[in-house]
Design an enzyme around this catalytic site. Structure first.
Site, PDB file in Angstrom:
ATOM      1  N   HIS A   1       1.929   1.681  -3.469  1.00 33.58           N
ATOM      2  CA  HIS A   1       0.812   2.210  -4.123  1.00 33.58           C
ATOM      3  C   HIS A   1       0.501   3.692  -4.002  1.00 33.58           C
ATOM      4  CE1 HIS A   1       0.171  -1.850  -5.770  1.00 33.58           C
ATOM      5  NE2 HIS A   1      -0.310  -2.186  -4.624  1.00 33.58           N
TER       6      HIS A   1
ATOM      7  N   THR B   1       0.805  -1.325  -0.106  1.00 37.01           N
ATOM      8  CA  THR B   1      -0.006   0.093  -0.082  1.00 37.01           C
ATOM      9  C   THR B   1       0.922   1.404  -0.153  1.00 37.01           C
ATOM     10  OG1 THR B   1      -1.868  -1.071   1.081  1.00 37.01           O
ATOM     11  CG2 THR B   1      -1.736   1.396   1.078  1.00 37.01           C
TER      12      THR B   1
END
Length: 341
Positions: A42, A39
């Site tokens: 990302h 994450t």
């Protein structure tokens, strides 16, 4: 204090910012180990919505430095792990026992300042003490373990039936270990990278396969020709979902755990899902599983993870290391280390 903040548009800066001040129901923490998650990469690449400027890091283990006047049950010096979600409490999901689906939830490291800093303040309700003797890096794994526990709750695999895990990164490795604890047999892991296939073996997978090869014979042998009763996509890939459906047994259950590109689309046959009575499940976050994850820290083979750590000044290198898979798990160590005399 020093902190690593994401400013949007791929900009990540190590900065001096004001120390946070705890309120009466908060705890002041010194983060000791912060896991680098997909994450985080990302967010920096713009594929996951955040609220910049924000301090990154949501897989947090920290020492308690101070507690608010209304806080009980936490002591200065205690090692804790942070459950990184705050919910609005007013929406339909929140008021019907599904807080993790709150559309207005806020997460440290995503919407609120997270653990890649020398200091952090969180509500005391988000701080979970860990057992004595648990290393900080293992404690920082609580959040991904909690997400995996929720996923396993959703999948509800049956003991003695075959289960497949696609993707043997950190989350897939945890899923393998949890599947073994649940009694699934055999647990078959798929990953194209030899280093991750090796991790799958170390975490207890009974069979480890390279999905780039023709594995028809091996899958038939592992499942008695029936296919898998349960399949976990720990990659986040339309192609993997298609493979999961094709390898499922009649009545099989498929868990979509990995985070995929929102633009991806899978080619699935509704008639096939109907005829074989397949179940495809989503899973999000870790509702009411963080405490259970803490209890598993000493039962899972976390010592098998080969780790690498970086200081706050090495966060860009750590993100690149996470992308490149140079270790099983990457951590940030936010506290300054004294230079040798």
């Amino acid at each position: 204090m020093k902190a690593v903040r994401y400013h949007g548009d791929g900009t990540l800066l190590l900065e001096d910012i004001a120390d946070p001040r705890p309120g009466p129901e908060d705890v002041l923490l010194a983060p000791e180990a912060v896991g680098v998650c997909g994450t985080d990469t990302h967010i920096v690449s713009g594929h996951f919505v955040s609220r910049p400027p924000v301090v990154l890091g949501h897989e947090i283990a920290a020492r308690v430095l101070a507690v608010g006047e209304r806080v009980d049950g936490l002591d200065v010096g205690q090692l804790i792990t942070v459950e990184p979600h705050l919910y609005c409490g007013r929406c339909t999901p929140c008021q019907t026992g599904r807080q993790h689906l709150c559309p207005d939830r806020q997460a440290p490291g995503v919407h609120l300042n997270g653990g890649m800093a020398e200091r952090l303040v969180v509500p005391a309700t988000l701080a979970y003490p860990v057992p004595d003797g648990v290393p900080a890096e293992h404690a920082a794994m609580t959040e991904p373990i909690a997400c995996c526990v929720h996923g396993m709750d959703r999948l509800a695999p049956s003991s003695g039936l075959p289960l497949a895990v696609f993707g043997a990164g950190p989350a897939g490795a945890i899923m393998i270990a949890l599947a073994k604890l649940a009694g699934a047999y055999p647990v078959v892991a798929f990953d194209p990278q030899e280093t991750r296939r090796d991790l799958a073996r170390r975490m207890g997978a009974d069979v480890v396969l390279d999905p780039r090869q023709d594995v028809t014979h091996e899958v038939a042998s592992a499942t008695g020709g029936d296919g898998f009763a349960a399949v976990i996509d720990a990659v986040g890939s339309a192609r993997v979902l298609e493979q999961a459906v094709s390898m499922s047994a009649r009545g099989g259950r498929i868990l979509v755990f990995g985070v995929s590109d929102p633009a991806e689309r899978a080619d699935l046959s509704p008639n096939d899902i109907y005829q074989r009575e397949l179940t495809i499940l989503g899973t999000a976050l870790n509702p009411y599983t963080h405490r259970r994850a803490v209890s598993l820290l000493q039962r899972l083979p976390l010592h098998e993870l080969r780790t690498r750590s970086f200081g706050l000044d090495g966060v860009p290198d750590a993100l690149e290391a996470q992308r490149g898979g140079v270790a099983d798990k990457i951590f940030i160590r936010p506290q300054p280390t004294e230079a040798p005399a």
